[in-house]
Design an enzyme around this catalytic site. Structure first.
Site, PDB file in Angstrom:
ATOM      1  N   SER A   1       0.840  -1.195   0.000  1.00 38.26           N
ATOM      2  CA  SER A   1       0.000   0.000   0.000  1.00 38.26           C
ATOM      3  C   SER A   1       0.870   1.238   0.000  1.00 38.26           C
ATOM      4  O   SER A   1       2.018   1.209   0.472  1.00 38.26           O
ATOM      5  CB  SER A   1      -0.892   0.018   1.248  1.00 38.26           C
ATOM      6  OG  SER A   1      -1.566   1.256   1.384  1.00 38.26           O
TER       7      SER A   1
ATOM      8  N   TYR B   1      -2.147  -0.416  10.851  1.00 40.12           N
ATOM      9  CA  TYR B   1      -2.263  -0.944   9.485  1.00 40.12           C
ATOM     10  C   TYR B   1      -1.013  -0.668   8.650  1.00 40.12           C
ATOM     11  O   TYR B   1      -0.465  -1.573   8.009  1.00 40.12           O
ATOM     12  CB  TYR B   1      -3.489  -0.316   8.813  1.00 40.12           C
ATOM     13  CG  TYR B   1      -3.603  -0.542   7.319  1.00 40.12           C
ATOM     14  CD1 TYR B   1      -4.100  -1.734   6.814  1.00 40.12           C
ATOM     15  CD2 TYR B   1      -3.237   0.461   6.417  1.00 40.12           C
ATOM     16  CE1 TYR B   1      -4.222  -1.936   5.441  1.00 40.12           C
ATOM     17  CE2 TYR B   1      -3.356   0.276   5.052  1.00 40.12           C
ATOM     18  CZ  TYR B   1      -3.845  -0.923   4.569  1.00 40.12           C
ATOM     19  OH  TYR B   1      -3.953  -1.117   3.210  1.00 40.12           O
TER      20      TYR B   1
ATOM     21  N   LYS C   1       1.747  -3.072   6.052  1.00 37.72           N
ATOM     22  CA  LYS C   1       1.965  -2.926   4.614  1.00 37.72           C
ATOM     23  C   LYS C   1       3.430  -2.639   4.291  1.00 37.72           C
ATOM     24  O   LYS C   1       3.945  -3.051   3.244  1.00 37.72           O
ATOM     25  CB  LYS C   1       1.048  -1.831   4.056  1.00 37.72           C
ATOM     26  CG  LYS C   1      -0.413  -2.247   4.032  1.00 37.72           C
ATOM     27  CD  LYS C   1      -0.601  -3.534   3.235  1.00 37.72           C
ATOM     28  CE  LYS C   1      -2.047  -3.925   3.086  1.00 37.72           C
ATOM     29  NZ  LYS C   1      -2.217  -5.143   2.243  1.00 37.72           N
TER      30      LYS C   1
END
Length: 253
Positions: A143, A156, A160
């Site tokens: 991401s 999060y 990634k």
């Protein structure tokens, strides 16, 4: 037909980027094995779309956070198609939450699905590719959040970044076996994972305004890049990261 007669495995393939990747792989000539989790009706829709393109599909329902799921998914694909040529690690979650009071379970689950799940799945696929002795391609969906901070993504974004790092290390570890490992870093893509966040018109307008191309990404924008990295057109690419964000990262000023 970039993937003609290849066997492509995709995790998190019932919706969003995973679903688009499964359909694009079939459009490019591949048979596909899709991993979903408690989404039988939607998984059946993906299978129908793949079969409408003249290719075959098999579904494996399992939680990627469980190590045994990886072995089961790869074995299901081998039982159905005899081999694994391409593996796409896509499954992920992003439960937005403020940093100072993020629940332990939210942190743990995000890490287990996004990073641990990717590790287990990639490892199982790589073992099958090594066993076959003909190389292969592994693509992981990272991401733009691996490169930038996010106030509601402190649990999060590190996962990634870890997914990208995993691909770099696997590129080194698996290169001698002819296995290429690359990551794709999507920008803001309109999918189920962020639909609640983007439901705010002001937030959506702000995000679109930061993107030089003037629109949010579509799952198909990522699927086409995955197909390229999975194909022989990228035969000398390994350990690379492709940022697919409409120019958002470049738009600092």
């Amino acid at each position: 037909m970039l993937l003609e007669n290849k066997v492509v495995l995709i995790t998190g393939a019932s919706r969003g980027i995973g679903r688009a990747t499964a359909i694009e792989a079939a459009r490019q000539g591949a048979d596909v094995a899709i991993n979903t989790f408690r989404d039988d009706a939607v998984a059946a829709e993906v299978v129908a779309e793949v079969e409408a393109l003249g290719r075959k599909a098999v579904v494996f329902d399992a939680d990627v956070a469980l190590p045994d799921s990886a072995v089961g998914f790869v074995q299901t694909a081998v039982d159905a198609f005899g081999r694994v040529d391409v593996f796409v690690s896509n499954a992920g979650i992003c439960p937005f939450h403020a940093f100072l009071d993020v629940p332990v379970e939210t942190l743990r689950r995000t890490m287990e699905v996004n990073l641990h799940g990717a590790y287990f799945m990639v490892q199982a696929a790589a073992n099958q590719m090594v066993k076959q002795g003909e190389g292969g391609a592994i693509v992981a969906i990272s991401s733009i959040s691996a490169l930038v901070g996010g106030e509601m993504q402190t649990h999060y974004a590190p996962t990634k970044a870890g997914v990208h790092s995993l691909m770099q290390s696997c590129a080194v570890a698996l290169g001698r076996h002819g296995i290429r490992c690359n990551s794709v870093l999507p920008g803001t893509i309109a999918t189920d994972i962020n639909k609640d966040d983007l439901a705010d018109p002001a937030k959506r307008e702000y995000m679109e305004g930061r993107i030089p191309l003037g629109r949010l990404g579509r799952p198909e924008d990522i699927a086409s890049v995955v197909a390229f990295l999975a194909s022989d057109m990228s035969s000398y690419m390994s350990g690379s990261a492709l940022l697919v964000d409409g120019g958002a990262f470049a738009n600092f000023q």
